[in-house]
Design a protein around this motif. Structure first.
Motif, short mmCIF file in Angstrom:
data_model
loop_
_atom_site.label_atom_id
_atom_site.label_comp_id
_atom_site.label_asym_id
_atom_site.label_seq_id
_atom_site.Cartn_x
_atom_site.Cartn_y
_atom_site.Cartn_z
N MET A 134 0.86 -1.20 0.00
CA MET A 134 0.00 0.00 0.00
C MET A 134 0.88 1.24 0.00
N THR A 135 0.54 2.22 -0.85
CA THR A 135 1.30 3.47 -0.89
C THR A 135 0.53 4.59 -0.20
N LEU A 136 1.25 5.38 0.55
CA LEU A 136 0.67 6.57 1.18
C LEU A 136 1.20 7.77 0.43
N PRO A 137 0.37 8.44 -0.35
CA PRO A 137 0.88 9.46 -1.29
C PRO A 137 1.58 10.62 -0.62
N LEU A 138 1.28 10.89 0.65
CA LEU A 138 1.92 12.02 1.29
C LEU A 138 3.16 11.60 2.08
N ASP A 139 3.43 10.28 2.20
CA ASP A 139 4.64 9.86 2.87
C ASP A 139 5.85 10.19 2.01
N LEU A 140 7.02 10.24 2.63
CA LEU A 140 8.22 10.67 1.94
C LEU A 140 8.85 9.49 1.22
N HIS A 141 9.04 9.62 -0.09
CA HIS A 141 9.69 8.59 -0.88
C HIS A 141 10.84 9.23 -1.66
N LEU A 142 11.84 9.70 -0.94
CA LEU A 142 13.00 10.31 -1.56
C LEU A 142 14.24 9.51 -1.18
N HIS A 143 15.24 9.56 -2.03
CA HIS A 143 16.44 8.77 -1.80
C HIS A 143 17.56 9.59 -1.18
N ALA A 177 3.97 18.96 6.86
CA ALA A 177 5.23 18.36 6.41
C ALA A 177 6.31 18.49 7.47
N GLY A 178 7.16 17.46 7.53
CA GLY A 178 8.25 17.47 8.49
C GLY A 178 9.43 16.68 7.96
N GLU A 179 10.22 16.12 8.87
CA GLU A 179 11.42 15.42 8.47
C GLU A 179 11.12 14.22 7.57
N HIS A 180 10.04 13.53 7.82
CA HIS A 180 9.77 12.28 7.13
C HIS A 180 8.41 12.23 6.46
N ARG A 181 7.81 13.38 6.24
CA ARG A 181 6.49 13.39 5.63
C ARG A 181 6.32 14.63 4.77
N ASN A 182 5.73 14.46 3.61
CA ASN A 182 5.36 15.57 2.74
C ASN A 182 3.87 15.83 2.86
N ASP A 183 3.47 17.09 2.83
CA ASP A 183 2.06 17.41 2.68
C ASP A 183 1.81 17.72 1.20
N ARG A 184 0.59 18.07 0.86
CA ARG A 184 0.24 18.28 -0.55
C ARG A 184 1.03 19.42 -1.18
N THR A 185 1.25 20.48 -0.42
CA THR A 185 1.99 21.61 -0.96
C THR A 185 3.43 21.21 -1.29
#
Length: 204
Positions: free
Chosen positions: A1-10, A48-56
């Protein structure tokens, strides 16, 4: 399952909060170290924070990639964390005690800065911050940019803009009096509280 606002950066996600996390002063996102990074000034932090993105933040990542950047540092006119910008006035200090110091760091570190705070900003606060940024980047030939303008002549917020939205930029040019720039830029960079360069005061 993907959470679109979770952080997926390398690369490193990073954020600077006050010790009580009521204020977020800086949010960093990196994805390609070989490309230049950009500075951004938004309205205020949301979730948004260290490990999460919000929509903006997700939207800003999309735009930054399209404009050829490999990351960004996001700052704000107001550092107070709120999911509703209209409720910032409930905070005793919505700007944040250290926010202007962080905005000065932004101006020192970036020659390309996107203004993206939307229509809720206090016009005086918007002018003060923009004039300080311009005062810092102009001697280096830097650029301020927007994604267009609101009906109140403020830089548009990125959240609901089309992915094809073009940048509107103000770039410092040697020996130019800026008399032919868009009046909205003239108003935004003309803060009479600052000792701005003469050619900026003549703009518009």
């Amino acid at each position: 399952m993907t959470l679109p606002l979770d952080l997926h950066l390398h690369h490193r996600p990073w954020a600077v909060f006050s010790h009580d996390r009521r204020y977020r002063y800086k949010l960093t996102r990196d994805w390609n170290a070989e490309l230049p990074r950009m500075g951004i000034v938004g309205h205020n932090p949301s979730t948004a924070g260290e490990h999460r993105n919000d929509r903006t933040v997700c939207r800003l990542i999309d735009f930054a990639k399209r404009f050829g950047h490999g990351g960004f540092d996001l700052y704000n006119l107001y550092a107070g964390v709120s999911t509703d910008p209209k409720l910032l006035n409930l905070l005793r200090d919505p700007i944040g005690p250290d926010n202007d110091d962080h905005l000065a760091q932004l101006a020192d570190e970036h020659d390309f800065i996107l203004l993206a705070w939307g229509g809720y900003a206090d016009p005086h606060r918007a002018r003060t911050v923009t004039a300080r940024l311009w005062h810092a980047v102009e001697p280096r030939g830097g650029t301020l940019a927007t994604l267009g303008w609101t009906s109140s002549n403020q830089p548009r917020h990125p959240l609901y803009l089309a992915s094809t939205t073009a940048l509107q930029s103000l770039t410092a040019t040697p020996h130019h009096d800026y008399a032919d720039i868009d009046d909205r830029w003239s108003q935004l960079i003309a803060d009479t509280d600052l000792d701005a360069p003469t050619h900026v005061r003549r703009a518009g």
